[in-house]
Design a protein around this motif. Structure first.
Motif: not given
Length: 309
Positions: A192-193, A248-251, A259-263
């Motif tokens: 994604x990045x 964990x996702x934040x890490x 820099x995008x969003x998490x759904x």
């Protein structure tokens, strides 16, 4: 286990098996024997029988298994049950028949009940219902644990079983269809990045908590137990600490610099609400983990995606 002992590492090319090989070689053990899956299928009883009769290993690390994440476990239920039972039955039985001095069986923390009290003690095995999505895999691993235990009782073997928590590190599987949660997240957010995607979907609510152990720490623990532990009681291997999937996702987001969003797709299963191992037994035996989670994930990410600075 002496430096010149003949040691068979079943599953030597996988994440766990290759880490055990690296640990053995680092400690000066060079009389190691392997077979690739093309050379010998561990589900083939005749092939395994011929191998043990020809090689006569003195010690065995049974790290071979069919493994996968929540999606793979729930999709390939029959394969996970059949193949793991066959691998275990063949290697454990022929280890006994050929006088193997000691065998270490890699089971899994998923053998414990879905709603086991936390942290999970070894004595909680078979005290409640399993997590439905990985029940076939867990049943196979429980059978392996009980096989080791009962071969010890009936035949006087020295076969030990260990229960690793969730693993990560070099050699992990990053296939989006079959990987475990941490490599799946690293791969997903890296892509994604790299491609500039503005959002990433993650399965579940993010509330379940998981414990993560670097595979090099697991190899260190297995080596330690092979040298120092001789009992039928199963042994948990973990860190004694857990975090939520959201944490964990934040890490991962921080490491990947996404820099995008998490759904969060809450229609997808969460799995077991919490799975933290009680590691009092192995700590009392003299072993503790060394690799901190953030440090371990950074190192894993850099090694996998070599273009990272």
């Amino acid at each position: 286990m002496n430096k010149d002992s003949k040691i068979y590492v079943a599953g030597h090319s996988g994440m766990v098996g290759s880490a055990i090989v690296r640990k053995l070689e680092k400690e000066g053990y060079s009389n190691l024997v392997f077979r690739t899956s093309r050379e010998m299928s561990l589900t083939n009883q005749a092939a395994v029988e011929a191998f043990f009769e020809a090689e006569q290993p003195e010690h065995v690390f049974l790290a071979a298994a069919k493994v996968g994440g929540i999606k793979a476990n729930d999709t390939y239920r029959a394969q996970f049950l059949y193949e793991n039972l066959m691998i275990q039955n063949n290697v454990i039985h022929h280890s006994y028949l050929n006088g193997v001095k000691k065998l270490l069986f890699l089971a899994s923390s998923c053998v414990y009940p879905k709603l086991a009290p936390q942290p999970i003690k070894e004595e909680y095995l078979l005290t409640g219902d399993l997590e439905p999505t990985n029940e076939p895999y867990a049943i196979a691993k429980i059978a392996g644990i009980k096989m080791c235990e009962n071969y010890n009782r009936q035949y006087g073997t020295n076969f030990i079983s260990v229960m690793p928590t969730n693993l990560y590190g070099p050699g992990d599987n990053y296939d989006p269809e079959t990987s475990h949660v941490l490599p799946a997240l690293l791969y997903k957010f890296h892509i994604a990045q790299a491609e500039g995607l503005d959002k990433v979907e993650v399965w579940g609510s993010g509330t379940p908590k998981r414990e993560f152990l670097h595979v090099e720490d697991l190899a260190s623990a297995c080596f330690y137990l092979m040298k120092n532990y001789n009992d039928s009681e199963i042994v948990n291997i973990g860190t004694g600490k857990d975090i939520s999937i959201r944490e964990l996702v934040d890490i991962v987001i921080d490491i990947v610099d996404y820099k995008g969003k998490v759904i969060w797709n809450t229609e997808k299963p969460d799995g077991t609400p919490r799975k933290l191992l009680d590691i009092s037994l192995i700590k009392n035996l003299g072993w503790t983990p060394k690799i901190a989670l953030h440090e371990g994930i950074v190192d894993t990410y850099k090694k996998k995606f070599s273009n990272i600075n």
